[in-house]
Design a protein around this motif. Sequence first.
Motif, mmCIF file in Angstrom:
data_model
loop_
_atom_site.group_PDB
_atom_site.id
_atom_site.type_symbol
_atom_site.label_atom_id
_atom_site.label_comp_id
_atom_site.label_asym_id
_atom_site.label_seq_id
_atom_site.Cartn_x
_atom_site.Cartn_y
_atom_site.Cartn_z
ATOM 1 N N SER A 97 -69.027 66.213 64.898
ATOM 2 C CA SER A 97 -68.282 66.633 66.081
ATOM 3 C C SER A 97 -67.366 67.801 65.734
ATOM 4 O O SER A 97 -66.326 67.976 66.325
ATOM 5 N N ALA A 98 -67.747 68.578 64.724
ATOM 6 C CA ALA A 98 -67.002 69.759 64.271
ATOM 7 C C ALA A 98 -65.623 69.415 63.740
ATOM 8 O O ALA A 98 -64.744 70.256 63.718
ATOM 9 N N GLU A 99 -65.444 68.193 63.287
ATOM 10 C CA GLU A 99 -64.165 67.803 62.684
ATOM 11 C C GLU A 99 -63.971 68.486 61.331
ATOM 12 O O GLU A 99 -62.864 68.598 60.862
ATOM 13 N N CYS A 100 -65.061 68.900 60.720
ATOM 14 C CA CYS A 100 -64.975 69.514 59.396
ATOM 15 C C CYS A 100 -65.057 71.040 59.474
ATOM 16 O O CYS A 100 -65.394 71.690 58.498
ATOM 17 N N GLU A 101 -64.739 71.590 60.629
ATOM 18 C CA GLU A 101 -64.785 73.043 60.785
ATOM 19 C C GLU A 101 -63.728 73.689 59.900
ATOM 20 O O GLU A 101 -62.569 73.280 59.866
ATOM 21 N N VAL A 102 -64.146 74.718 59.168
ATOM 22 C CA VAL A 102 -63.245 75.489 58.313
ATOM 23 C C VAL A 102 -63.480 76.963 58.613
ATOM 24 O O VAL A 102 -64.466 77.326 59.246
ATOM 25 N N ASN A 103 -62.567 77.792 58.163
ATOM 26 C CA ASN A 103 -62.697 79.233 58.325
ATOM 27 C C ASN A 103 -62.846 79.863 56.947
ATOM 28 O O ASN A 103 -62.015 79.653 56.071
ATOM 29 N N ILE A 104 -63.905 80.634 56.783
ATOM 30 C CA ILE A 104 -64.214 81.279 55.509
ATOM 31 C C ILE A 104 -63.670 82.706 55.539
ATOM 32 O O ILE A 104 -63.807 83.408 56.542
ATOM 33 N N ALA A 105 -63.065 83.139 54.442
ATOM 34 C CA ALA A 105 -62.530 84.503 54.350
ATOM 35 C C ALA A 105 -63.658 85.527 54.490
ATOM 36 O O ALA A 105 -64.788 85.290 54.077
ATOM 37 N N GLU A 106 -63.328 86.655 55.087
ATOM 38 C CA GLU A 106 -64.304 87.712 55.421
ATOM 39 C C GLU A 106 -65.210 88.104 54.256
ATOM 40 O O GLU A 106 -66.423 88.200 54.408
ATOM 41 N N GLU A 149 -67.650 80.799 43.348
ATOM 42 C CA GLU A 149 -66.430 80.647 42.550
ATOM 43 C C GLU A 149 -65.359 81.597 43.083
ATOM 44 O O GLU A 149 -65.590 82.798 43.207
ATOM 45 N N GLY A 150 -64.194 81.069 43.450
ATOM 46 C CA GLY A 150 -63.088 81.869 43.951
ATOM 47 C C GLY A 150 -63.037 82.025 45.458
ATOM 48 O O GLY A 150 -62.147 82.695 45.987
ATOM 49 N N MET A 151 -63.975 81.434 46.172
ATOM 50 C CA MET A 151 -64.017 81.552 47.638
ATOM 51 C C MET A 151 -62.721 81.037 48.262
ATOM 52 O O MET A 151 -62.123 80.076 47.781
ATOM 53 N N VAL A 152 -62.303 81.685 49.337
ATOM 54 C CA VAL A 152 -61.086 81.297 50.046
ATOM 55 C C VAL A 152 -61.481 80.689 51.392
ATOM 56 O O VAL A 152 -62.237 81.287 52.152
#
Length: 164
Positions: A97-106, A149-152
């Motif tokens: 249900s999109a509870e785990c939605e995150v935003n990935i850096a550009e 590795e290092g993803m924000v």
Amino acid sequence: MAIASLQRFSSQISRVSSISLYSKAVVTRSTATSAPTSNTSSSKKVADRIVKLFAIDPEGQKRQIIGLSGHTLLKALANNGLIDPASHRLEDIEACSAECEVNIAEEWLDRLPSRTYDEEYVLKRNSRARVLNKHSRLGCQVVLTSELEGMVVAVPEPKPWDTP
């Protein structure tokens, strides 16, 4: 009498040593045939599978988190205390249900595989504006690799129904 005892003792020793040589050969053969032939992720050491990421929590604090390659981003966030695993059905997109939605850096978006149809559907269905944010991903659908590795990642604050 002493010589007879000595002869029996030496015959027992030779039998034991021949048994141990036989068992040593069997053990050597069995370990040689059962050794893995390819370097799969399950045969790698845990230290070789570690992926260090950065997560921005709902309060705006940047924290380093640790995940394992082959695991999902959601699992890494849950293991590091940023997402409550009880409020999510880990890795089950059919129940998502999109509870785990995150935003990935550009700068990391191009390194991730494209969203699947199911992931886009879930994100659009739960978006208020029905317009998809290009940074939005479901944490349960992002599989960690050493290239990440290092993803924000930014973790949004929990929805009212997620808080106890």
